[in-house]
Motif scaffolding. Sequence first.
Motif, mmCIF file in Angstrom:
data_model
loop_
_atom_site.group_PDB
_atom_site.id
_atom_site.type_symbol
_atom_site.label_atom_id
_atom_site.label_comp_id
_atom_site.label_asym_id
_atom_site.label_seq_id
_atom_site.Cartn_x
_atom_site.Cartn_y
_atom_site.Cartn_z
ATOM 1 N N VAL A 1 41.207 25.638 41.844
ATOM 2 C CA VAL A 1 41.496 26.874 41.106
ATOM 3 C C VAL A 1 40.620 27.988 41.691
ATOM 4 C CG1 VAL A 1 41.547 28.018 38.867
ATOM 5 C CG2 VAL A 1 41.992 25.553 39.026
ATOM 6 N N LEU A 2 41.259 29.051 42.146
ATOM 7 C CA LEU A 2 40.556 30.186 42.754
ATOM 8 C C LEU A 2 40.625 31.366 41.791
ATOM 9 C CD1 LEU A 2 39.265 30.473 45.644
ATOM 10 C CD2 LEU A 2 41.329 31.729 46.280
ATOM 11 N N THR A 3 39.467 31.860 41.328
ATOM 12 C CA THR A 3 39.430 33.029 40.442
ATOM 13 C C THR A 3 39.079 34.252 41.266
ATOM 14 O OG1 THR A 3 38.676 31.629 38.624
ATOM 15 C CG2 THR A 3 38.483 34.007 38.326
ATOM 16 N N VAL A 4 39.922 35.272 41.186
ATOM 17 C CA VAL A 4 39.720 36.470 41.989
ATOM 18 C C VAL A 4 39.759 37.712 41.106
ATOM 19 C CG1 VAL A 4 40.674 35.414 44.079
ATOM 20 C CG2 VAL A 4 42.170 36.705 42.558
ATOM 21 N N MET A 5 39.119 38.788 41.584
ATOM 22 C CA MET A 5 39.007 40.037 40.825
ATOM 23 C C MET A 5 39.250 41.207 41.778
ATOM 24 S SD MET A 5 35.732 40.997 38.456
ATOM 25 C CE MET A 5 35.714 42.364 37.300
ATOM 26 N N PRO A 6 40.243 42.037 41.523
ATOM 27 C CA PRO A 6 40.476 43.199 42.387
ATOM 28 C C PRO A 6 39.339 44.221 42.243
ATOM 29 C CG PRO A 6 42.434 42.670 41.104
ATOM 30 C CD PRO A 6 41.289 41.911 40.497
ATOM 31 N N LEU A 7 38.533 44.345 43.290
ATOM 32 C CA LEU A 7 37.410 45.293 43.281
ATOM 33 C C LEU A 7 37.565 46.370 44.353
ATOM 34 C CD1 LEU A 7 34.449 42.761 42.804
ATOM 35 C CD2 LEU A 7 35.479 44.253 41.079
ATOM 36 N N GLY A 8 38.683 46.336 45.086
ATOM 37 C CA GLY A 8 38.914 47.336 46.123
ATOM 38 C C GLY A 8 38.033 47.177 47.338
ATOM 39 N N ALA A 9 37.419 45.991 47.504
ATOM 40 C CA ALA A 9 36.510 45.758 48.626
ATOM 41 C C ALA A 9 37.291 45.506 49.919
ATOM 42 C CB ALA A 9 35.611 44.569 48.318
ATOM 43 N N PRO A 10 36.683 45.745 51.070
ATOM 44 C CA PRO A 10 37.360 45.446 52.344
ATOM 45 C C PRO A 10 37.575 43.943 52.499
ATOM 46 C CG PRO A 10 35.461 46.901 52.670
ATOM 47 C CD PRO A 10 35.373 46.383 51.276
ATOM 48 N N THR A 11 38.675 43.577 53.148
ATOM 49 C CA THR A 11 38.949 42.168 53.418
ATOM 50 C C THR A 11 37.884 41.593 54.344
ATOM 51 O OG1 THR A 11 41.324 42.580 53.213
ATOM 52 C CG2 THR A 11 40.664 40.555 54.336
ATOM 53 N N GLY A 12 37.440 40.386 54.049
ATOM 54 C CA GLY A 12 36.477 39.744 54.941
ATOM 55 C C GLY A 12 35.665 38.669 54.254
ATOM 56 N N ALA A 13 34.877 37.967 55.074
ATOM 57 C CA ALA A 13 34.076 36.849 54.582
ATOM 58 C C ALA A 13 32.844 37.341 53.838
ATOM 59 C CB ALA A 13 33.659 35.961 55.757
ATOM 60 N N ALA A 14 32.387 36.520 52.898
ATOM 61 C CA ALA A 14 31.157 36.831 52.169
ATOM 62 C C ALA A 14 29.978 36.857 53.129
ATOM 63 C CB ALA A 14 30.933 35.777 51.086
ATOM 64 N N ASN A 15 29.025 37.739 52.838
ATOM 65 C CA ASN A 15 27.852 37.852 53.709
ATOM 66 C C ASN A 15 26.550 37.607 52.950
ATOM 67 O OD1 ASN A 15 27.609 40.135 52.178
ATOM 68 N ND2 ASN A 15 27.845 41.588 53.876
ATOM 69 N N GLY A 16 26.639 36.951 51.795
ATOM 70 C CA GLY A 16 25.440 36.650 51.029
ATOM 71 C C GLY A 16 25.038 37.708 50.033
ATOM 72 N N SER B 1 26.725 41.131 47.283
ATOM 73 C CA SER B 1 27.915 41.613 46.578
ATOM 74 C C SER B 1 28.754 42.494 47.492
ATOM 75 C CB SER B 1 27.493 42.403 45.337
ATOM 76 O OG SER B 1 26.690 43.517 45.715
ATOM 77 N N VAL B 2 30.022 42.685 47.123
ATOM 78 C CA VAL B 2 30.933 43.466 47.957
ATOM 79 C C VAL B 2 30.790 44.958 47.665
ATOM 80 C CG1 VAL B 2 32.576 41.568 48.080
ATOM 81 C CG2 VAL B 2 32.834 43.300 46.287
ATOM 82 N N ALA B 3 31.290 45.771 48.593
ATOM 83 C CA ALA B 3 31.335 47.225 48.397
ATOM 84 C C ALA B 3 32.619 47.565 47.645
ATOM 85 C CB ALA B 3 31.295 47.930 49.751
ATOM 86 N N PHE B 4 32.537 47.731 46.326
ATOM 87 C CA PHE B 4 33.714 47.948 45.510
ATOM 88 C C PHE B 4 34.245 49.375 45.648
ATOM 89 C CE2 PHE B 4 29.789 48.156 43.053
ATOM 90 C CZ PHE B 4 29.803 49.464 42.599
ATOM 91 N N ASN B 5 35.522 49.535 45.335
ATOM 92 C CA ASN B 5 36.183 50.835 45.423
ATOM 93 C C ASN B 5 37.318 50.853 44.406
ATOM 94 O OD1 ASN B 5 37.451 53.220 46.052
ATOM 95 N ND2 ASN B 5 38.213 52.543 48.038
ATOM 96 N N MET B 6 37.044 51.384 43.221
ATOM 97 C CA MET B 6 38.018 51.318 42.142
ATOM 98 C C MET B 6 39.301 52.080 42.456
ATOM 99 S SD MET B 6 37.556 51.884 38.055
ATOM 100 C CE MET B 6 38.855 51.371 36.942
#
Length: 412
Positions: free
Chosen positions: A243-258, A260-265
């Motif tokens: 089960v994969l839980t995802v949340m639209p945060l407007g971040a750029p596509t890509g792998a996690a880097n350790g 949080s992502v750069a969100f863009n509402m």
Amino acid sequence: MRKADHTEKKKQNRKSRKIYVTAIAVMLAIAAFVGTYQATANVADNLAGSDISILGKLNDVVSGDFGTATTNAKLNRMKTDVDSVRSSVSRMIQPYVGSLTLWVDSNSGSYAGQTVTVTNAKGKSQEGRFVARNGHYEVGFPSLIKGSYSVRYPFLMSGGTKVSLTCSVNVTGTIKQQLFGDLFQMSMAEIQQACKDGEIHQFAHIGDTISDGTYTYTVIGINQDKPSDASGNLLNSSKYKDVLTVMPLGAPTGAANGSSVAFNMSATPWGTTDVEQDDLTSTLTPYFEKLPKATQNVIGYVQKCTGAYDEHFSLTVLSTTGNRCFLLSSREVFGSQGSSCCSSTEYNATFQYRYFSDLAITAESRNLYHNCWLLRSIHPSRGQHMYVYDGTTIDMGGWFRSGSFFPAFCIY
């Protein structure tokens, strides 16, 4: 010519024609099922005497009676007829048959000989094996009835992990398709299939951001939510795998880097428009409907628990629902910090998403937009939906009647 001699010659001709027809039938069968038969007269022209009178020259043709022609002449006639029939058959089946070439973008020798299976809608399967060709590894299925096929294939991840993945392909002609084990190249349907196969936990990570071509979705949990029906009744664990839980945060596509992502509402489905607290529940459906159909199709119901008032206006009861699109609770964001805000009943029935426990652990990383984003939890004393304020504090004063809107959903 005597009548008896004439009758005997007719019998011989019929026998010769029967042998000829039988030989063509045998060669056509071989050509159809093996595809490698070569009909050719290959006797050398260096024979003499009685031998050459029987076998004939290499380029002999039947000029009269077939029964009295040389062997090479008969073979040349048979080759011409076989080629003609083969060409006719090819033209007849061309509208119904296609070919499929599958390849992985890798030159790793570990792919050599790995099995790929294609299965049609009736459950009939064919197998092929990867070979090194054209600078990568590929497998070909040169003759498939046109239609939809399920492809089961191995993919080698970094570190040597091999996963077995499934995708679909529609054979409409000559099709060449790349196979992926890279989360960021997969379609939403392929991501769902990897969840169904129980393989996505092998290569997806908390904080990865995927895209459906319209919006991006950040992974906030893996195998934390429990699938349910629309009423919130848990499904039997045999009915699903990952089960994969995802949340639209407007971040750029890509792998996690350790981190949080750069969100863009402004790049999320709802955009920067605030939602009134009283409209939260009614807004979830139109939010869901803003998602592309391909994304809607992979989202499943999961069980969500929320504190609710009883008849004495006390948050001692628990509302259990099945949701395809949901707001986060206070504990799902803040973990143990939520115990002082949501009801203890809700707190004990929920958990913290790993994205907020492992990556988004600072005020800045949780301050998603306009200093205030709404939660589904109800404040124990004020009776209003709680919200995240300034990334650090859950509503303790009820100052805001509206806020930013960041629902989540699950793929399985």
